[in-house]
Scaffold this active site. Structure first.
Site, mmCIF file in Angstrom:
data_model
loop_
_atom_site.group_PDB
_atom_site.id
_atom_site.type_symbol
_atom_site.label_atom_id
_atom_site.label_comp_id
_atom_site.label_asym_id
_atom_site.label_seq_id
_atom_site.Cartn_x
_atom_site.Cartn_y
_atom_site.Cartn_z
ATOM 1 N N HIS A 177 0.952 -1.987 -14.775
ATOM 2 C CA HIS A 177 1.305 -2.511 -13.494
ATOM 3 C C HIS A 177 0.225 -3.419 -13.951
ATOM 4 O O HIS A 177 -1.092 -3.335 -13.926
ATOM 5 C CB HIS A 177 0.700 -1.746 -12.255
ATOM 6 C CG HIS A 177 0.787 -2.973 -10.659
ATOM 7 N ND1 HIS A 177 0.288 -2.311 -9.512
ATOM 8 C CD2 HIS A 177 0.020 -4.028 -10.666
ATOM 9 C CE1 HIS A 177 0.561 -3.270 -8.845
ATOM 10 N NE2 HIS A 177 0.247 -4.319 -9.824
ATOM 11 N N ARG B 19 -4.874 -13.061 -0.984
ATOM 12 C CA ARG B 19 -7.193 -12.782 -1.154
ATOM 13 C C ARG B 19 -7.131 -12.118 -2.310
ATOM 14 O O ARG B 19 -6.171 -11.775 -3.164
ATOM 15 C CB ARG B 19 -6.587 -11.573 0.370
ATOM 16 C CG ARG B 19 -5.789 -10.309 -0.507
ATOM 17 C CD ARG B 19 -5.605 -9.146 0.076
ATOM 18 N NE ARG B 19 -5.451 -7.757 -0.148
ATOM 19 C CZ ARG B 19 -5.508 -6.702 -0.805
ATOM 20 N NH1 ARG B 19 -6.383 -7.160 -1.459
ATOM 21 N NH2 ARG B 19 -4.213 -6.125 -0.506
ATOM 22 N N GLY C 297 0.779 -0.811 0.046
ATOM 23 C CA GLY C 297 0.076 0.144 0.176
ATOM 24 C C GLY C 297 0.588 0.881 0.051
ATOM 25 O O GLY C 297 0.551 1.957 0.142
ATOM 26 N N GLY C 298 2.346 0.869 -0.232
ATOM 27 C CA GLY C 298 3.288 2.568 -0.508
ATOM 28 C C GLY C 298 3.151 2.654 0.822
ATOM 29 O O GLY C 298 4.608 3.261 0.725
#
Length: 421
Positions: free
Chosen positions: A172, A257, A128-129
């Site tokens: 990405h 997930r 998440g950065g």
């Protein structure tokens, strides 16, 4: 507690106060609540404890099914350094980087010099950065290494870092994968998540406009090789970066997930991935269609967040006064909010996902423009105006975006909207 899924439930139980640490991250409270209410399974979704190996293990020890992979798979792929070694052993290309975690500056400096600049410092235990820094100048390495370590320690309770080559202009690409307890595995093609800001995805689409069929198949084969190699069970996503100029792709991580953007794949392939998760968790065999050929059509998901795009996407919680949903064929709007809903400041700012299907990408873009203009949300600023500007940008129409496009080119390109498609 004021979300529609709670209203629809037969039973709801308060598990704690607003603070995530005292509620959705309180493993003991969650398991005790599940046992007291005679639940036989816990569905973790895509946040909080969804990728927590300790929680998956605690569920198993309590006799509760964790709807997801087992703890070993989460640990293997959740530790980025271990994941790199694992996929390398399976013949999957990885981004050039440190052979493992680097714990001190004395160890890190010579490795950084060997990798070369620019390079990326990344937290081994999270995403998440957070715990991530781009280093362009060797003189900045020490200070940025310390910053990344401190941020990773605060965010994940683990300050371990690793280093890898940084690419300025890449796509990405992620491959949706699935495995079951009977040794079956499959993929459901890719999603292109290149429109991001601060490593957070804003727009996702499938199929990717940047991939040719040969590259697409090689990437999918590599993803399935990972699933088979680690004996992965349930839904997962293998993430790659793709260097368009060189035609090369590299593994970066696996999300153990379901993903926020899973509806893109559902609409493209005509599947229900969440239902499949439940079937697989119940011990059933995979029932997903085999990926014999790329499905026809194009799907784009637009994340609707209560954020102010003109103020660096700062979250803006508040009360929604008006909400008109878009409709029509090929339009899906997933949301938990409604008029008079109070968006709390405690959780993620995403309030909806607009997913649009078209017979081809041009049709999906046209339908997206209509749907975004029909989606009316008042009371808080949202990312809807940003998405409409993206739709007017020639680089997006031409498939010329990359992971840093929003931060480095889009703002300047706003004035170029007049020369867009």
């Amino acid at each position: 507690r004021k979300s529609p899924h709670v209203f629809a439930a037969d039973q709801s139980i308060c598990i704690g106060p607003h603070s995530a640490a005292d509620s959705y991250l309180n493993q003991t409270a969650l398991i005790q609540t599940a046992l007291a209410s005679e639940c036989d399974a816990i569905y973790p979704g895509y946040g909080f404890l969804a990728e927590n190996a300790d929680f998956a293990e605690a569920c198993a020890e309590a006799g509760i099914i964790f709807v997801g992979p087992d703890a070993q798979a989460i640990r293997t792929m959740g530790d980025k350094a271990v994941a790199r070694k694992t996929v390398q052993s399976l013949g999957v290309p990885v981004v050039p980087g440190s052979p493992g975690v680097v714990e001190t500056l004395d160890v890190a400096r010579p490795i950084a010099e060997e990798i070369g600049y620019p390079l990326l410092i990344k937290a081994s235990a999270g995403g998440g950065g957070r715990g991530m820094r781009v280093v362009r100048d060797p003189a900045d390495f020490d200070s940025l290494f310390k910053q990344a370590h401190a941020e990773a320690e605060a965010a994940f309770g683990n300050g371990e870092l690793y280093l890898e080559r940084f690419f300025d202009r890449v796509r990405h690409i992620e491959i949706q994968v699935f495995g079951d307890a009977h040794g079956n595995s499959t993929h459901l093609w890719e999603r292109d998540c290149s429109v991001q800001r601060r490593h957070q995805k804003l727009i996702e689409e499938a199929p990717s406009p940047a991939l040719d069929m040969d590259t697409r198949l090689k990437m999918a084969e590599a993803a399935v090789a990972i699933v088979d190699g680690i004996g992965y069970c349930n839904a997962g996503t293998i993430e790659f970066i793709y260097d368009v100029d060189r035609g090369e792709f590299f593994f970066i991580e696996m999300n153990t997930r379901i993903q926020v953007e899973h509806p893109v794949t559902e609409m493209l392939t005509g599947t229900d991935l969440v239902a499949e998760q439940l079937h697989v968790a119940a011990g059933e065999r995979l029932s997903l269609p085999q990926p014999d050929q790329l499905p026809t059509g194009s799907v784009i998901e637009w994340r609707i967040c209560a954020e102010d795009p003109d103020a660096d996407f700062i979250p803006r919680p508040g009360r929604i006064t008006v909400m008109d949903r878009p409709d029509g064929p090929g339009v899906r709007f997933d949301t938990h909010v409604y008029p008079d809903y109070q968006i709390p400041p405690f959780y993620d700012s995403m309030i909806g996902k607009l997913i649009v299907y078209g017979k081809d990408r041009a049709a999906a873009l046209e339908a997206s423009a209509h749907a975004l203009k029909s989606l009316r949300i008042e009371g808080v600023p949202t990312t809807i105006p940003f998405h409409l500007e993206v739709l007017e940008h020639s680089a997006f129409h031409d498939g010329g975006v990359h992971t840093r496009w929003v931060e480095t080119e889009f703002k300047d390109g706003r004035s170029a909207a007049g020369e867009s498609t």
